[in-house]
Design a protein around this motif. Structure first.
Motif, mmCIF file in Angstrom:
data_model
loop_
_atom_site.group_PDB
_atom_site.id
_atom_site.type_symbol
_atom_site.label_atom_id
_atom_site.label_comp_id
_atom_site.label_asym_id
_atom_site.label_seq_id
_atom_site.Cartn_x
_atom_site.Cartn_y
_atom_site.Cartn_z
ATOM 1 N N ARG A 99 35.319 27.889 42.722
ATOM 2 C CA ARG A 99 35.026 26.444 43.355
ATOM 3 C C ARG A 99 34.017 25.937 43.009
ATOM 4 N N TYR A 100 33.173 24.638 42.351
ATOM 5 C CA TYR A 100 31.911 24.083 42.377
ATOM 6 C C TYR A 100 31.254 23.287 43.265
ATOM 7 N N SER A 101 29.420 23.890 42.854
ATOM 8 C CA SER A 101 29.238 23.757 44.221
ATOM 9 C C SER A 101 28.092 23.309 43.631
ATOM 10 N N PRO A 102 27.421 22.309 43.955
ATOM 11 C CA PRO A 102 27.934 21.078 43.469
ATOM 12 C C PRO A 102 28.591 21.462 41.929
ATOM 13 N N SER A 103 27.660 21.453 41.131
ATOM 14 C CA SER A 103 28.164 21.676 39.495
ATOM 15 C C SER A 103 28.019 23.359 39.150
ATOM 16 N N VAL A 104 27.564 23.864 39.970
ATOM 17 C CA VAL A 104 27.557 25.594 39.315
ATOM 18 C C VAL A 104 29.075 26.192 39.733
ATOM 19 N N ARG A 105 29.243 27.051 39.008
ATOM 20 C CA ARG A 105 30.830 27.220 39.381
ATOM 21 C C ARG A 105 30.284 28.650 40.015
ATOM 22 N N ILE A 106 31.138 28.608 40.377
ATOM 23 C CA ILE A 106 30.919 30.538 41.217
ATOM 24 C C ILE A 106 33.004 30.564 41.322
ATOM 25 N N GLU A 107 32.639 32.183 41.096
ATOM 26 C CA GLU A 107 33.553 33.047 41.272
ATOM 27 C C GLU A 107 33.678 34.642 41.422
ATOM 28 N N TYR A 108 34.389 35.041 42.078
ATOM 29 C CA TYR A 108 34.944 36.305 42.175
ATOM 30 C C TYR A 108 35.701 36.256 41.926
ATOM 31 N N TRP A 109 36.134 38.248 41.248
ATOM 32 C CA TRP A 109 37.434 38.645 40.468
ATOM 33 C C TRP A 109 37.964 39.867 42.014
ATOM 34 N N GLY A 110 38.841 40.084 41.861
ATOM 35 C CA GLY A 110 39.148 40.938 42.588
ATOM 36 C C GLY A 110 39.714 42.121 42.066
ATOM 37 N N GLN A 111 39.773 43.609 42.237
ATOM 38 C CA GLN A 111 39.417 45.328 41.201
ATOM 39 C C GLN A 111 40.808 44.701 40.713
ATOM 40 N N GLY A 112 41.228 44.694 41.401
ATOM 41 C CA GLY A 112 43.523 44.345 40.591
ATOM 42 C C GLY A 112 44.391 45.295 40.806
ATOM 43 N N THR A 113 45.597 44.832 41.552
ATOM 44 C CA THR A 113 46.469 46.171 41.908
ATOM 45 C C THR A 113 47.337 46.623 40.916
ATOM 46 N N GLN A 114 48.020 47.858 40.755
ATOM 47 C CA GLN A 114 49.122 47.315 39.557
ATOM 48 C C GLN A 114 50.372 47.735 39.752
ATOM 49 N N VAL A 115 51.116 46.691 38.699
ATOM 50 C CA VAL A 115 52.976 46.559 39.346
ATOM 51 C C VAL A 115 53.932 47.545 38.416
ATOM 52 N N THR A 116 54.177 47.930 38.522
ATOM 53 C CA THR A 116 55.027 48.816 37.685
ATOM 54 C C THR A 116 56.603 48.578 37.703
ATOM 55 N N VAL A 117 56.885 47.653 36.407
ATOM 56 C CA VAL A 117 58.415 47.904 37.145
ATOM 57 C C VAL A 117 59.451 48.644 36.441
ATOM 58 N N SER A 118 60.444 49.470 36.401
ATOM 59 C CA SER A 118 61.373 49.999 35.692
ATOM 60 C C SER A 118 62.014 50.130 36.411
ATOM 61 N N SER A 119 63.275 51.419 35.883
ATOM 62 C CA SER A 119 64.506 51.809 36.437
ATOM 63 C C SER A 119 64.170 53.351 36.314
#
Length: 119
Positions: A99-119
């Protein structure tokens, strides 16, 4: 501690479904746009879907009709419902809140989660 935490990844067969969750900790997601990104080995991180604080949504062409993004502000959580999964959907999935507050961008990232599609 201010952070995003993803969950819900795993191994699924082609054609199967998973629901990813992105929960905030230490802050509320109400005023943030939240996006799901993914990164496969050897590839750049790419946007999958994004939902704004007002509820506007956009999807990458490669997931339209298969994935659905939604948010529950009461639970400070954004979801990614993934149906009809394909092997090429295999990647680490990350959520991002900004988001912007008001002109400064504030950002967060998560650590990630693995998705594997395989038979």
């Amino acid at each position: 501690q201010l952070q995003l935490v993803e969950s819900g990844g795993g191994l699924v067969q082609p054609g199967g479904s998973l629901r990813l969750s992105c929960a905030s900790s230490g802050f509320t997601l109400d005023y943030y746009a939240v996006g799901w990104f993914r990164q496969a080995p050897g590839k750049q991180r790419e946007l999958v879907a994004r939902i704004t604080s007002g509820g506007s949504i956009n999807y990458a062409d490669f997931v339209k009709g298969r994935f659905t993004i939604s948010r529950d502000n009461a639970k400070n959580t954004v979801y990614l419902q993934m149906n009809n999964l394909k092997p090429e959907d295999t990647a680490v999935y990350y959520c991002n809140a900004d988001r912007y507050s008001p002109s400064v961008r504030i950002e967060y990232w998560g650590q990630g989660t693995q998705v594997t599609v395989s038979s």
